[in-house]
Scaffold this motif. Structure first.
Motif, PDB file in Angstrom:
ATOM      1  N   TYR A 137       0.056 -22.602 -19.424  1.00  0.00           N
ATOM      2  CA  TYR A 137       1.328 -21.912 -19.237  1.00  0.00           C
ATOM      3  C   TYR A 137       1.853 -21.481 -20.601  1.00  0.00           C
ATOM      4  CZ  TYR A 137       1.370 -23.718 -14.482  1.00  0.00           C
ATOM      5  OH  TYR A 137       1.056 -23.978 -13.181  1.00  0.00           O
ATOM      6  N   TRP A 138       2.371 -20.263 -20.671  1.00  0.00           N
ATOM      7  CA  TRP A 138       3.051 -19.817 -21.893  1.00  0.00           C
ATOM      8  C   TRP A 138       4.523 -20.165 -21.744  1.00  0.00           C
ATOM      9  CZ3 TRP A 138       7.062 -16.510 -21.225  1.00  0.00           C
ATOM     10  CH2 TRP A 138       7.077 -15.731 -20.069  1.00  0.00           C
ATOM     11  N   LEU A 139       5.126 -20.585 -22.839  1.00  0.00           N
ATOM     12  CA  LEU A 139       6.547 -20.955 -22.835  1.00  0.00           C
ATOM     13  C   LEU A 139       7.248 -20.308 -24.013  1.00  0.00           C
ATOM     14  CD1 LEU A 139       6.117 -24.837 -22.451  1.00  0.00           C
ATOM     15  CD2 LEU A 139       6.168 -23.153 -20.620  1.00  0.00           C
ATOM     16  N   VAL A 140       8.461 -19.872 -23.789  1.00  0.00           N
ATOM     17  CA  VAL A 140       9.362 -19.500 -24.869  1.00  0.00           C
ATOM     18  C   VAL A 140      10.464 -20.549 -24.834  1.00  0.00           C
ATOM     19  CG1 VAL A 140      10.993 -17.789 -25.754  1.00  0.00           C
ATOM     20  CG2 VAL A 140       8.838 -17.038 -24.726  1.00  0.00           C
ATOM     21  N   VAL A 141      10.613 -21.243 -25.951  1.00  0.00           N
ATOM     22  CA  VAL A 141      11.556 -22.364 -26.006  1.00  0.00           C
ATOM     23  C   VAL A 141      12.587 -22.144 -27.103  1.00  0.00           C
ATOM     24  CG1 VAL A 141       9.846 -23.980 -25.101  1.00  0.00           C
ATOM     25  CG2 VAL A 141      10.074 -23.714 -27.561  1.00  0.00           C
ATOM     26  N   TYR A 142      13.706 -22.819 -26.929  1.00  0.00           N
ATOM     27  CA  TYR A 142      14.791 -22.793 -27.916  1.00  0.00           C
ATOM     28  C   TYR A 142      14.794 -24.128 -28.626  1.00  0.00           C
ATOM     29  CZ  TYR A 142      19.527 -22.672 -29.771  1.00  0.00           C
ATOM     30  OH  TYR A 142      20.623 -22.708 -30.608  1.00  0.00           O
ATOM     31  N   ASP A 143      14.670 -24.106 -29.944  1.00  0.00           N
ATOM     32  CA  ASP A 143      14.692 -25.320 -30.758  1.00  0.00           C
ATOM     33  C   ASP A 143      16.149 -25.696 -30.989  1.00  0.00           C
ATOM     34  OD1 ASP A 143      14.679 -27.220 -32.857  1.00  0.00           O
ATOM     35  OD2 ASP A 143      12.831 -26.385 -33.690  1.00  0.00           O
ATOM     36  N   LYS A 144      16.593 -26.770 -30.373  1.00  0.00           N
ATOM     37  CA  LYS A 144      17.997 -27.192 -30.458  1.00  0.00           C
ATOM     38  C   LYS A 144      18.393 -27.595 -31.867  1.00  0.00           C
ATOM     39  CE  LYS A 144      17.970 -29.006 -25.743  1.00  0.00           C
ATOM     40  NZ  LYS A 144      18.084 -30.232 -24.936  1.00  0.00           N
ATOM     41  N   ARG A 145      17.433 -28.022 -32.677  1.00  0.00           N
ATOM     42  CA  ARG A 145      17.741 -28.460 -34.042  1.00  0.00           C
ATOM     43  C   ARG A 145      17.955 -27.295 -34.990  1.00  0.00           C
ATOM     44  NH1 ARG A 145      12.771 -31.091 -35.590  1.00  0.00           N
ATOM     45  NH2 ARG A 145      11.980 -29.752 -33.961  1.00  0.00           N
ATOM     46  N   THR A 146      17.134 -26.246 -34.838  1.00  0.00           N
ATOM     47  CA  THR A 146      17.176 -25.129 -35.797  1.00  0.00           C
ATOM     48  C   THR A 146      17.830 -23.875 -35.253  1.00  0.00           C
ATOM     49  OG1 THR A 146      15.037 -24.216 -35.129  1.00  0.00           O
ATOM     50  CG2 THR A 146      15.023 -25.950 -36.829  1.00  0.00           C
ATOM     51  N   GLY A 147      17.972 -23.779 -33.936  1.00  0.00           N
ATOM     52  CA  GLY A 147      18.535 -22.576 -33.325  1.00  0.00           C
ATOM     53  C   GLY A 147      17.527 -21.432 -33.229  1.00  0.00           C
ATOM     54  N   ASN A 176       7.333 -20.199 -29.532  1.00  0.00           N
ATOM     55  CA  ASN A 176       6.303 -20.214 -28.500  1.00  0.00           C
ATOM     56  C   ASN A 176       5.764 -21.622 -28.322  1.00  0.00           C
ATOM     57  OD1 ASN A 176       5.643 -17.593 -27.429  1.00  0.00           O
ATOM     58  ND2 ASN A 176       5.012 -17.020 -29.492  1.00  0.00           N
ATOM     59  N   ALA A 177       5.274 -21.881 -27.133  1.00  0.00           N
ATOM     60  CA  ALA A 177       4.551 -23.118 -26.870  1.00  0.00           C
ATOM     61  C   ALA A 177       3.544 -22.833 -25.761  1.00  0.00           C
ATOM     62  CB  ALA A 177       5.500 -24.232 -26.449  1.00  0.00           C
ATOM     63  N   ASP A 178       2.471 -23.575 -25.744  1.00  0.00           N
ATOM     64  CA  ASP A 178       1.500 -23.552 -24.662  1.00  0.00           C
ATOM     65  C   ASP A 178       1.541 -24.918 -24.000  1.00  0.00           C
ATOM     66  OD1 ASP A 178      -0.909 -21.643 -26.578  1.00  0.00           O
ATOM     67  OD2 ASP A 178       0.571 -20.947 -25.136  1.00  0.00           O
ATOM     68  N   TYR A 179       1.357 -24.948 -22.692  1.00  0.00           N
ATOM     69  CA  TYR A 179       1.454 -26.205 -21.957  1.00  0.00           C
ATOM     70  C   TYR A 179       0.384 -26.219 -20.872  1.00  0.00           C
ATOM     71  CZ  TYR A 179       3.905 -30.199 -19.873  1.00  0.00           C
ATOM     72  OH  TYR A 179       4.247 -31.441 -19.401  1.00  0.00           O
ATOM     73  N   LEU A 180      -0.502 -27.186 -20.915  1.00  0.00           N
ATOM     74  CA  LEU A 180      -1.572 -27.321 -19.939  1.00  0.00           C
ATOM     75  C   LEU A 180      -1.104 -28.226 -18.809  1.00  0.00           C
ATOM     76  CD1 LEU A 180      -4.554 -26.628 -19.384  1.00  0.00           C
ATOM     77  CD2 LEU A 180      -5.148 -28.758 -20.542  1.00  0.00           C
ATOM     78  N   TYR A 181      -1.210 -27.717 -17.579  1.00  0.00           N
ATOM     79  CA  TYR A 181      -0.774 -28.494 -16.413  1.00  0.00           C
ATOM     80  C   TYR A 181      -1.485 -27.952 -15.174  1.00  0.00           C
ATOM     81  CZ  TYR A 181       2.363 -31.416 -13.673  1.00  0.00           C
ATOM     82  OH  TYR A 181       2.869 -32.380 -12.839  1.00  0.00           O
ATOM     83  N   GLN A 182      -1.194 -28.515 -14.042  1.00  0.00           N
ATOM     84  CA  GLN A 182      -1.822 -28.104 -12.789  1.00  0.00           C
ATOM     85  C   GLN A 182      -1.543 -26.627 -12.504  1.00  0.00           C
ATOM     86  OE1 GLN A 182      -0.419 -30.660  -9.678  1.00  0.00           O
ATOM     87  NE2 GLN A 182      -1.230 -32.497 -10.624  1.00  0.00           N
ATOM     88  N   ALA A 183      -2.560 -25.915 -12.055  1.00  0.00           N
ATOM     89  CA  ALA A 183      -2.408 -24.495 -11.729  1.00  0.00           C
ATOM     90  C   ALA A 183      -1.495 -24.324 -10.516  1.00  0.00           C
ATOM     91  CB  ALA A 183      -3.769 -23.884 -11.446  1.00  0.00           C
ATOM     92  N   GLY A 184      -0.742 -23.243 -10.520  1.00  0.00           N
ATOM     93  CA  GLY A 184       0.085 -22.891  -9.373  1.00  0.00           C
ATOM     94  C   GLY A 184       1.351 -23.709  -9.204  1.00  0.00           C
ATOM     95  N   LYS A 185       1.752 -24.455 -10.219  1.00  0.00           N
ATOM     96  CA  LYS A 185       2.959 -25.273 -10.108  1.00  0.00           C
ATOM     97  C   LYS A 185       4.219 -24.422 -10.220  1.00  0.00           C
ATOM     98  CE  LYS A 185       2.038 -29.568  -9.433  1.00  0.00           C
ATOM     99  NZ  LYS A 185       2.556 -30.257  -8.286  1.00  0.00           N
ATOM    100  N   PRO A 205       7.043 -17.855 -33.794  1.00  0.00           N
ATOM    101  CA  PRO A 205       6.237 -18.986 -34.268  1.00  0.00           C
ATOM    102  C   PRO A 205       6.023 -19.990 -33.139  1.00  0.00           C
ATOM    103  CG  PRO A 205       8.487 -19.186 -35.058  1.00  0.00           C
ATOM    104  CD  PRO A 205       8.381 -17.843 -34.381  1.00  0.00           C
ATOM    105  N   TYR A 206       4.988 -20.792 -33.275  1.00  0.00           N
ATOM    106  CA  TYR A 206       4.707 -21.846 -32.301  1.00  0.00           C
ATOM    107  C   TYR A 206       5.381 -23.145 -32.728  1.00  0.00           C
ATOM    108  CZ  TYR A 206       1.284 -19.239 -29.618  1.00  0.00           C
ATOM    109  OH  TYR A 206       0.685 -18.334 -28.788  1.00  0.00           O
ATOM    110  N   ILE A 207       5.707 -23.983 -31.739  1.00  0.00           N
ATOM    111  CA  ILE A 207       6.314 -25.267 -32.093  1.00  0.00           C
ATOM    112  C   ILE A 207       5.336 -26.134 -32.861  1.00  0.00           C
ATOM    113  CG2 ILE A 207       7.989 -25.243 -30.218  1.00  0.00           C
ATOM    114  CD1 ILE A 207       6.281 -27.289 -28.738  1.00  0.00           C
ATOM    115  N   ASP A 208       4.044 -25.959 -32.617  1.00  0.00           N
ATOM    116  CA  ASP A 208       3.018 -26.645 -33.382  1.00  0.00           C
ATOM    117  C   ASP A 208       2.678 -25.737 -34.550  1.00  0.00           C
ATOM    118  OD1 ASP A 208       0.786 -27.757 -34.526  1.00  0.00           O
ATOM    119  OD2 ASP A 208      -0.351 -27.916 -32.663  1.00  0.00           O
ATOM    120  N   GLU A 209       3.104 -26.111 -35.741  1.00  0.00           N
ATOM    121  CA  GLU A 209       2.930 -25.247 -36.901  1.00  0.00           C
ATOM    122  C   GLU A 209       1.470 -25.025 -37.260  1.00  0.00           C
ATOM    123  OE1 GLU A 209       5.275 -27.129 -39.874  1.00  0.00           O
ATOM    124  OE2 GLU A 209       7.139 -26.760 -38.819  1.00  0.00           O
ATOM    125  N   ASN A 210       0.559 -25.860 -36.743  1.00  0.00           N
ATOM    126  CA  ASN A 210      -0.870 -25.696 -37.023  1.00  0.00           C
ATOM    127  C   ASN A 210      -1.522 -24.660 -36.117  1.00  0.00           C
ATOM    128  OD1 ASN A 210      -0.916 -27.681 -39.048  1.00  0.00           O
ATOM    129  ND2 ASN A 210      -0.899 -29.255 -37.473  1.00  0.00           N
TER     130      ASN A 210
END
Length: 77
Positions: A10-20, A24-33, A69-74
């Motif tokens: 899953y692709w995610l666009v997230v808001y970092d509460k600490r920095t404002g 981006n984030a990627d999240y692996l989970y069950q398909a079709g959720k 940017p991604y939440i995982d800087e690597n």
């Protein structure tokens, strides 16, 4: 008998509460959720982030979000 299920990225666009910042984030989970399930699980695991937008299939990320940017800087964007 053990349950077998397919997974999806899953692709995610997230808001970092600490920095404002939006990120981006990627999240692996069950398909079709349902995306509400993804939102609850992600925010529980990562309480410093608020999920703003999401979808199944990392290749389906909206064009405006691709340069965030991604939440995982690597992770390379």
């Amino acid at each position: 008998m053990e349950s077998v299920y397919s997974t999806a990225m899953y692709w995610l666009v997230v808001y970092d509460k600490r920095t404002g910042q939006f990120k981006n984030a990627d999240y692996l989970y069950q398909a079709g959720k349902n995306l509400d399930v993804i939102k609850k699980r992600f925010e529980k695991r990562y309480p410093d982030y608020q999920l703003m937008q999401a979808g199944e299939g990392s290749d389906n990320r909206p064009e405006p979000a691709k340069n965030l940017p991604y939440i995982d800087e690597n992770k390379k964007s």
